[in-house]
Scaffold this motif. Structure first.
Motif: not given
Length: 257
Positions: A31-56
């Motif tokens: 994903f390429k972006a220009r600074e000072r903009t707002n971006i959204t990283l999409q998961t593509g799939e998220h399970q209902h009633n599941a535990q999720a975490v984002w790591i950087f």
């Protein structure tokens, strides 16, 4: 002993199957972006009633930055660097980063743990804002009918920035440098007789800035130089004629005497 060995083999087998399953469900994206903009990283799939975490991580994801608990509770204030800039959708798992910075570049990993394990890596590259290139011209008068024009274009360098000269839509030359703290400079000898429009372009993969150097403006400057040369010649001619007339009058007066 045999039973213990069987349990160990079964554990190894199940671990191998689990790893293969995780790898099979792991997607990579850039994903390429220009600074000072707002971006959204999409998961593509998220399970209902599941535990999720984002790591950087800049190179390897190892810092937890946001989580979704099975209850639906969202938390995104783990890291001071991202404080106040993360928005996590508890339904989709999508992560929005507001006012992105170049220091936000790195690997973002999404993990969803429910009936199955889903892992997705997103490589985010944030580029600096591209400034408009600056053009300076140097005119050198060769003679009364020819003027050499050198145009130099410059811009402050940044990640993957390229500086180019164009004549119309044709790229004439280009330059870039891995030294991000330096300036990019590119000189071009301009043909003032062709009447074409020249432009200098600074660009990276997400933004492009153009500064134009119009051929008619260069020709106008050349015409002013030529006009000045013609005026100077006319003045010299008039002065010579005046001196000649004075000498002629003196000669006539001398003959009279």
């Amino acid at each position: 002993m045999a039973a213990h060995l069987g349990v160990t083999c079964l554990s190894v087998y199940l671990t191998a199957v689990l790893l293969c399953y995780v790898c099979a469900n792991k997607e990579k994206n850039i994903f390429k972006a220009r600074e000072r903009t707002n971006i959204t990283l999409q998961t593509g799939e998220h399970q209902h009633n599941a535990q999720a975490v984002w790591i950087f991580g800049a190179e390897n994801p190892n810092i937890r930055i946001a989580t979704i608990k099975r209850s639906g509770e969202v938390k995104s204030d783990y890291e001071e660097h991202f404080r106040g800039r993360l928005l996590l959708d508890r339904h989709t798992g999508d992560l929005t980063i507001t006012q992105v910075k170049t220091s936000d570049s790195g690997i973002y990993q999404f993990q969803s743990i429910g009936t199955k394990i889903i892992t997705r890596d997103i490589h985010l590259i944030v580029y600096s804002l591209v400034p408009a290139p600056f053009i300076t011209t140097t005119l050198t008068v060769i003679n009364s009918s020819f003027t050499s024009v050198t145009a130099e274009c410059s811009v402050l360098n940044s990640r993957e920035l390229m500086l180019s000269w164009y004549r119309g839509t044709v790229r004439l030359m280009e330059t870039s440098s891995p030294k991000l703290s330096s300036k990019l400079n590119l000189s071009l000898e301009v043909d003032v007789a062709d009447g074409d429009n020249y432009s200098c372009v600074a660009e990276n993969p997400v933004e492009r800035k153009t500064t134009e150097l119009l051929g008619k403006d260069i020709q106008l400057g050349n015409a002013e130089n030529s006009s000045w040369c013609q005026n100077e010649a006319t003045i010299r001619l008039l002065i010579s004629a005046g001196v000649g007339l004075v000498l002629l009058l003196l000669l006539v007066d001398h003959i009279r005497l």
